[in-house]
Design an enzyme around this catalytic site. Structure first.
Site, PDB file in Angstrom:
ATOM      1  N   GLY B  50      18.009 -30.020  26.748  1.00  0.00           N
ATOM      2  CA  GLY B  50      18.745 -29.014  25.977  1.00  0.00           C
ATOM      3  C   GLY B  50      20.230 -28.961  26.261  1.00  0.00           C
ATOM      4  O   GLY B  50      20.907 -28.059  25.821  1.00  0.00           O
ATOM      5  N   CYS B  51      20.721 -29.937  27.011  1.00  0.00           N
ATOM      6  CA  CYS B  51      22.163 -29.933  27.271  1.00  0.00           C
ATOM      7  C   CYS B  51      22.834 -30.988  26.392  1.00  0.00           C
ATOM      8  O   CYS B  51      22.310 -32.077  26.222  1.00  0.00           O
ATOM      9  CB  CYS B  51      22.458 -30.296  28.714  1.00  0.00           C
ATOM     10  SG  CYS B  51      21.567 -29.286  29.870  1.00  0.00           S
TER      11      CYS B  51
END
Lengths: 417, 139
Positions: B50-51
């Site tokens: 999710g980065c």
């Protein structure tokens, strides 16, 4: 040449200054710094004329459309259908029935990817998209191929960032059932030669779907001249509200397709055993439509027309050339698709630095750019990069903003070094 | 030093900076001092999802205390990783699990850092808490 660009840009200064007054958000400040909005490929800002049209609609007319007997409903229906006509004229469609209102480009693509493929795609068939395409014009076709046990093929890109049309021609075959490509790359800004793609496809009677999300705000679209079979675009990328979009389709093809969402105005008669569907365009507009959005889209089109699309094209081109020249003067910058045949979308990386770091630091100067993969992960894999910084321009952007962006970018590079 | 002491120290440090540029320069410097994850542990298993930039976070329990090492390919994210590690690493898992995380809002960085997919700060804090919870039950 450079002098000519500079002189022209100076001559348009007052006109752009006046245009910017139509966009209230351009006056806001971030941490007491003027906003520099260079994320127009993601969404554009809205002029007061669009904001007023939407507010007026909700203040004076809001009502559900098509089946009401009272006057508000009739007024809302009239506005909704007038908006459809305005859209048809904007892209030179043959008839308003060829315009289907959707939530946006993505929904338009999903509609065709389901409805067309349900009818015409069979096991062993092929669909052609390109390596440049946005996930929205990639995944729906990929899923259709999985559903029907068909194969997805890709037009490769050349090092210039343009599509390899020789390879495209080799991909076309009896198995190809549809070609779906973007008009303008959202990541690189390159303008694809869709005229040739359509012509080569039509020689084999293969229909062509054009994703116009990134072209509708910048280029004049004439679907009759292009002779494309489908064309899709989003309101919010061309100064209209979010949640409204358009699917254009040739009437004879749309008439054949079966709807993929059911309920509301799209039905004609419903019995316990079976249902018949409404005529075009309603058979593809299930549920309550976004009437306020359509009113906003019509206002946006009228606004664009009032500025003059030829002027928009010329000014954006000048600003693009100016920005390109200034970016090319910065060392340590890898500028992708560094070519002329593009719109004002600049995708780049600072050597040995992560795009995220550059984007975060530019934000602190009040500059809004995009970072990451821009929903084009296959393209990033092809280019073997993690992502880019993307600065995308609109006609309301100025030379001064470009200069400030360039000077800020130089500072960011020195901070990160 | 307790987690509370570490948080106070971070707050004191950041309160000295008026200019955003100084905060970022400090953050980037912190990243350079980050206890780096060993190459053999820099795997998919320890990659935080999710980065926009990639972050690897590796937990290790030694004598009842939980230690973290990390790395990132973006220097600002690396600085953020160093910041959260300096607060939590070397403390008992139960204390890490129960510790507050709102100090991040108080040091004046979050207004510049998007909370979702971009910097992974939220994901990092969540992952630290998850590791703390998992190791807490093993002790």
């Amino acid at each position: 040449m450079n002098e000519h660009i500079n002189n022209k840009l100076v001559s348009y200064k007052d006109k752009i200054k006046a245009i910017r007054k139509d966009f209230p958000i351009l006056d806001i400040r971030l941490d007491n710094k003027p906003l520099v909005y260079f994320d127009n490929a993601a969404t554009t800002q809205k002029p007061q004329q669009v904001l007023n049209a939407v507010a007026d609609y909700y203040n004076t007319t809001n009502s559900n459309v098509h089946r009401g007997v009272h006057r508000l409903s009739n007024q809302a229906t009239t506005l909704f259908e007038e908006a459809r006509k305005t859209v048809a004229e904007f892209i030179n469609a043959g008839e308003a029935e060829e315009i289907i209102f959707t939530r946006g480009t993505t929904e338009s693509i999903n509609l065709v990817a389901w409805s067309f493929c349900e009818l015409f795609l069979n096991q062993g068939d092929e669909i052609i998209v390109s390596e440049l395409d946005h996930h929205s014009n990639f995944v729906p076709w990929q899923m259709a191929c999985k559903r029907k046990k068909a194969t997805l093929k890709f037009i490769p890109i050349l090092p210039s960032g343009q599509l390899d049309l020789n390879k495209f021609e080799e991909l076309l075959s009896e198995k190809t059932k549809i070609v779906a490509v973007g008009h303008v790359s959202n990541t690189l800004g390159t303008i694809n030669d869709i005229e040739s793609i359509i012509e080569l496809s039509h020689r084999r009677n293969i229909p062509v779907f054009i994703d116009g999300a990134q072209s509708a705000p910048h280029l004049k679209i004439d679907v009759k001249r292009l002779d494309c079979d489908f064309y899709a675009f989003s309101g919010h990328k061309m100064y209209a509200p979010m949640g409204i979009g358009v699917l254009y389709g040739k009437k004879e093809i749309l008439q054949k397709l079966i709807p993929y969402q059911f309920g509301g105005e799209m039905v004609e008669t419903v019995g316990f055993d079976d249902t018949t569907f409404n005529q075009l365009p309603y058979k593809f507009e299930a549920g309550t439509p976004n009437v306020g959005g359509a009113v906003g889209l019509e206002a946006a089109i009228k606004y664009i027309n009032s500025i003059d699309r030829d002027f928009i094209f010329e000014y954006e081109n000048l600003l693009k050339d100016y920005t390109s020249r200034r970016l090319n003067q910065i060392e340590d910058l890898d500028l992708l698709a560094n070519i002329e045949n593009k719109v004002g979308v600049f995708s780049f990386n600072v050597k040995n630095q992560h795009n995220y770091d550059v984007g975060v630091l530019l934000d602190n100067f009040g500059i809004c750019v995009r970072t990451g993969t821009h929903c084009t992960q296959p393209l990033m894999q092809k280019l073997n990069i993690l992502g880019t910084v993307r600065a995308s321009l609109s006609f309301y952007n100025t030379v001064e903003e470009v200069d400030f962006f360039i000077e800020s970018l130089k500072k960011v590079i020195s901070i990160l070094k | 030093m307790t987690i509370e002491d570490n948080i106070q120290s971070i707050k004191d440090q950041f309160s000295q900076f008026d200019d955003w540029l100084d905060k970022y320069n400090y953050l980037i410097e912190l990243g350079k001092e980050l206890p780096l994850i060993e190459t053999k542990n820099k795997t998919e298993d320890y990659l935080i999802k999710g980065c926009q930039s990639r972050v690897w976070l590796y937990p290790e329990i030694k004598e009842g205390k939980l230690y973290f090492t990390a790395d990132s390919d973006a220097v600002i994210t690396k600085g953020l990783a160093a910041l959260v590690i300096s607060v939590f690493s070397g403390n008992p898992p139960a204390e890490i699990f129960n510790a507050p995380t709102d100090f991040i809002n108080e040091i004046g960085l979050t207004e510049h850092l998007s909370p979702t997919r971009s910097n992974g700060l939220v994901s990092m804090l969540k992952q630290i808490k998850l590791y703390a919870f998992a190791f807490q039950s093993k002790i």
